[in-house]
Design an enzyme around this catalytic site. Structure first.
Site, PDB file in Angstrom:
ATOM      1  N   HIS A  98      -3.968  -4.775  -0.337  1.00 26.85           N
ATOM      2  CA  HIS A  98      -3.632  -5.304   0.986  1.00 26.85           C
ATOM      3  C   HIS A  98      -3.735  -6.824   0.959  1.00 26.85           C
ATOM      4  CE1 HIS A  98      -3.507  -1.600   3.447  1.00 26.85           C
ATOM      5  NE2 HIS A  98      -4.353  -1.132   2.543  1.00 26.85           N
TER       6      HIS A  98
ATOM      7  N   GLU B 295      -3.010  -8.871   3.264  1.00 22.43           N
ATOM      8  CA  GLU B 295      -3.485  -9.354   4.567  1.00 22.43           C
ATOM      9  C   GLU B 295      -5.003  -9.250   4.705  1.00 22.43           C
ATOM     10  OE1 GLU B 295      -3.011  -4.938   5.258  1.00 22.43           O
ATOM     11  OE2 GLU B 295      -2.074  -6.481   4.019  1.00 22.43           O
TER      12      GLU B 295
ATOM     13  N   CYS C 167       0.828  -1.201   0.000  1.00 27.37           N
ATOM     14  CA  CYS C 167       0.000   0.000   0.000  1.00 27.37           C
ATOM     15  C   CYS C 167       0.873   1.266   0.000  1.00 27.37           C
ATOM     16  CB  CYS C 167      -0.995  -0.023   1.162  1.00 27.37           C
ATOM     17  SG  CYS C 167      -2.328   1.177   0.975  1.00 27.37           S
TER      18      CYS C 167
END
Length: 212
Positions: free
Chosen positions: A190, A192, A81
């Site tokens: 992202h 995650e 990011c």
């Protein structure tokens, strides 16, 4: 056991990244601002959220701009990011900010009048979007082309070297969703927060030898 250093410069939800890395068995995951620990790590992750001016101010105050240049040369390195955006030459955000300059190109604003097929698009770009894989990279292993990942960003990357664009996205304009060069890999999305495909990318990173 290998170690993965998640660089802590006070910007971003580092624990979600660390937990995702632990979930895929990446090894000993250390959230740290200690340059010595980062230098000793087998792999380095460089996340970030927030305003790029604040991020770069902290990165420079801590000396992490030179540290990132150093440790990203000889081991697997992943920017996420704003961590990815900080690796570019510059950003339009906050009236213009000079960044670390590991990847040529600029970070640009989507704009307040973004349209696609007559439809007004909200900024920030927030939600799931497809990533078109431009090349066969080890971090795409077991991830199908046009897999969807989770994005949250108002600024996009206009890459200066098309050969470094290993994944692209589209939201009103085409943008670089993933860049790679040597042992460096960086993503706008992202991983995650991207469920199965995001965890697969992190697992691939944990197994990658840094060669490409």
């Amino acid at each position: 056991m290998q170690t993965v250093a998640v660089i802590d410069y006070g910007m971003g939800n580092l624990h979600s990244v660390a937990k995702a890395l632990e979930h895929v068995g990446a090894g000993k995951v250390l959230i740290t601002s200690d340059a010595a620990v980062i230098r000793e790590a087998d792999r380095v992750v460089f996340p970030g959220v927030g305003a790029i001016r604040d991020c770069m101010a902290e990165i420079r105050r801590l000396g992490f701009d030179s540290l990132v240049r150093e440790v990203s040369q000889d081991r697997p390195f992943l920017g996420i990011c704003v961590g990815m955006q900080a690796l570019l030459d510059s950003s339009e955000e906050n009236d213009g900010v000079d960044c670390i300059g590991l990847f040529p190109g600029a970070v640009k604003f989507f704009g307040k009048d973004l349209h696609e097929d007559g439809e007004h698009l909200k900024v920030p770009h927030m939600g799931w979007n497809e990533v078109k894989q431009a090349v066969d990279h080890p971090l795409w292993h077991n991830i199908p082309d046009l897999a969807r990942f989770y994005f949250v960003h108002s600024y996009y990357i206009a890459a200066g070297n098309p050969r470094q664009v290993v994944g692209s996205g589209h939201y009103g304009v085409d943008f670089a969703a993933a860049l790679a060069e040597g042992s460096r890999f960086a993503v706008q999305f992202h991983p995650e927060k991207s469920h199965t495909h995001g965890l697969q990318l992190l697992q691939n990173f944990a197994a990658w030898d840094g060669r490409w």
